[in-house]
Design a protein around this motif. Structure first.
Motif, PDB file in Angstrom:
ATOM      1  N   LYS A  51      -4.803   1.608  -8.078  1.00  0.00           N
ATOM      2  CA  LYS A  51      -5.570   0.428  -8.494  1.00  0.00           C
ATOM      3  C   LYS A  51      -6.674   0.120  -7.494  1.00  0.00           C
ATOM      4  CE  LYS A  51      -1.985  -1.985 -11.143  1.00  0.00           C
ATOM      5  NZ  LYS A  51      -2.640  -2.378 -12.388  1.00  0.00           N
ATOM      6  N   LEU A  52      -6.352   0.173  -6.214  1.00  0.00           N
ATOM      7  CA  LEU A  52      -7.359  -0.094  -5.182  1.00  0.00           C
ATOM      8  C   LEU A  52      -8.466   0.960  -5.203  1.00  0.00           C
ATOM      9  CD1 LEU A  52      -4.995  -1.148  -2.263  1.00  0.00           C
ATOM     10  CD2 LEU A  52      -6.497  -2.642  -3.599  1.00  0.00           C
ATOM     11  N   GLU A  98      -7.264  -6.663 -12.045  1.00  0.00           N
ATOM     12  CA  GLU A  98      -6.391  -5.772 -11.281  1.00  0.00           C
ATOM     13  C   GLU A  98      -5.862  -6.451 -10.018  1.00  0.00           C
ATOM     14  OE1 GLU A  98      -5.210  -2.623 -12.201  1.00  0.00           O
ATOM     15  OE2 GLU A  98      -6.068  -3.339 -14.076  1.00  0.00           O
ATOM     16  N   ALA A  99      -6.698  -7.233  -9.360  1.00  0.00           N
ATOM     17  CA  ALA A  99      -6.237  -7.972  -8.178  1.00  0.00           C
ATOM     18  C   ALA A  99      -5.145  -8.951  -8.566  1.00  0.00           C
ATOM     19  CB  ALA A  99      -7.408  -8.703  -7.526  1.00  0.00           C
ATOM     20  N   SER A 150       0.810  -1.219   0.000  1.00  0.00           N
ATOM     21  CA  SER A 150       0.000   0.000   0.000  1.00  0.00           C
ATOM     22  C   SER A 150       0.844   1.270   0.000  1.00  0.00           C
ATOM     23  CB  SER A 150      -0.942   0.001   1.199  1.00  0.00           C
ATOM     24  OG  SER A 150      -0.210   0.025   2.398  1.00  0.00           O
ATOM     25  N   CYS A 200     -11.961  -5.851 -11.746  1.00  0.00           N
ATOM     26  CA  CYS A 200     -11.409  -6.001 -10.393  1.00  0.00           C
ATOM     27  C   CYS A 200     -10.608  -7.288 -10.253  1.00  0.00           C
ATOM     28  CB  CYS A 200     -12.526  -5.951  -9.351  1.00  0.00           C
ATOM     29  SG  CYS A 200     -13.250  -4.309  -9.165  1.00  0.00           S
ATOM     30  N   ILE A 248      -1.974  -7.034  -8.870  1.00  0.00           N
ATOM     31  CA  ILE A 248      -1.434  -6.671  -7.552  1.00  0.00           C
ATOM     32  C   ILE A 248      -0.768  -7.868  -6.892  1.00  0.00           C
ATOM     33  CG2 ILE A 248      -2.080  -5.979  -5.210  1.00  0.00           C
ATOM     34  CD1 ILE A 248      -4.253  -4.182  -6.533  1.00  0.00           C
ATOM     35  N   ILE A 264      -0.327   0.999  -6.677  1.00  0.00           N
ATOM     36  CA  ILE A 264      -1.198   0.039  -5.991  1.00  0.00           C
ATOM     37  C   ILE A 264      -2.383   0.768  -5.363  1.00  0.00           C
ATOM     38  CG2 ILE A 264      -1.341  -1.673  -4.147  1.00  0.00           C
ATOM     39  CD1 ILE A 264       0.365  -2.568  -6.553  1.00  0.00           C
ATOM     40  N   ARG A 265      -2.114   1.904  -4.726  1.00  0.00           N
ATOM     41  CA  ARG A 265      -3.208   2.687  -4.136  1.00  0.00           C
ATOM     42  C   ARG A 265      -4.186   3.139  -5.215  1.00  0.00           C
ATOM     43  NH1 ARG A 265       1.061   5.115  -1.214  1.00  0.00           N
ATOM     44  NH2 ARG A 265       0.818   7.030  -2.441  1.00  0.00           N
ATOM     45  N   MET A 325     -10.715   0.353  -8.256  1.00  0.00           N
ATOM     46  CA  MET A 325     -11.620  -0.776  -8.025  1.00  0.00           C
ATOM     47  C   MET A 325     -12.741  -0.374  -7.074  1.00  0.00           C
ATOM     48  SD  MET A 325      -9.275  -4.218  -7.920  1.00  0.00           S
ATOM     49  CE  MET A 325      -7.983  -3.641  -6.832  1.00  0.00           C
ATOM     50  N   ALA A 326     -12.402   0.333  -5.997  1.00  0.00           N
ATOM     51  CA  ALA A 326     -13.411   0.766  -5.027  1.00  0.00           C
ATOM     52  C   ALA A 326     -14.415   1.713  -5.680  1.00  0.00           C
ATOM     53  CB  ALA A 326     -12.742   1.436  -3.835  1.00  0.00           C
TER      54      ALA A 326
END
Length: 117
Positions: A10-11, A65-66, A2, A62, A69, A7-8, A14-15
């Motif tokens: 991407k998260l 992307e996961a 994180s 998602c 990651i 990465i942030r 997705m959120a």
């Protein structure tokens, strides 16, 4: 992980997509509960088909992307990447029961055009 800006991002992306899809679902549910059944069947079929196609695309995004990651761990059926591997493997199977995206998108456009007449 994180601590990395990518990465942030991407998260967060997705959120953002999941939250907007959830709001759309809540809105459709509210309309279904408040409209008379006959009217809901005529008016909401197209938007619900569009929402289903969009939901499948968000799930696919998602899962992909996961997998990015988790890297190599996303290919293992046990350990850290177990859930990501399963999700990515099953993403197509979850989308199929509701109809293919092409059919759902066509239905939504046809019903939208019919409503405008």
């Amino acid at each position: 992980l994180s601590e990395h800006p990518v990465i942030r991002w991407k998260l967060a992306e997705m959120a953002r997509q999941v939250e907007s899809t959830h709001h759309w679902l809540e809105n459709m549910t509210h309309q279904l509960c408040k409209m008379p059944k006959d009217q809901a069947m005529d008016v909401l079929g197209g938007p619900i088909a569009l929402m289903k196609a969009h939901s499948s695309k968000v799930m696919e995004y998602c899962a992909r992307e996961a997998r990015q990651i988790f890297g190599g761990n996303a290919y293992t059926r046990s350990g850290l990447g177990e859930k990501v591997e399963r999700l990515y493997r099953d993403v197509g199977a979850y989308a199929i029961p509701g109809g293919s995206e092409e059919i759902l998108l066509d239905l939504s456009v046809r019903q939208g055009m019919r409503a405008k007449l």
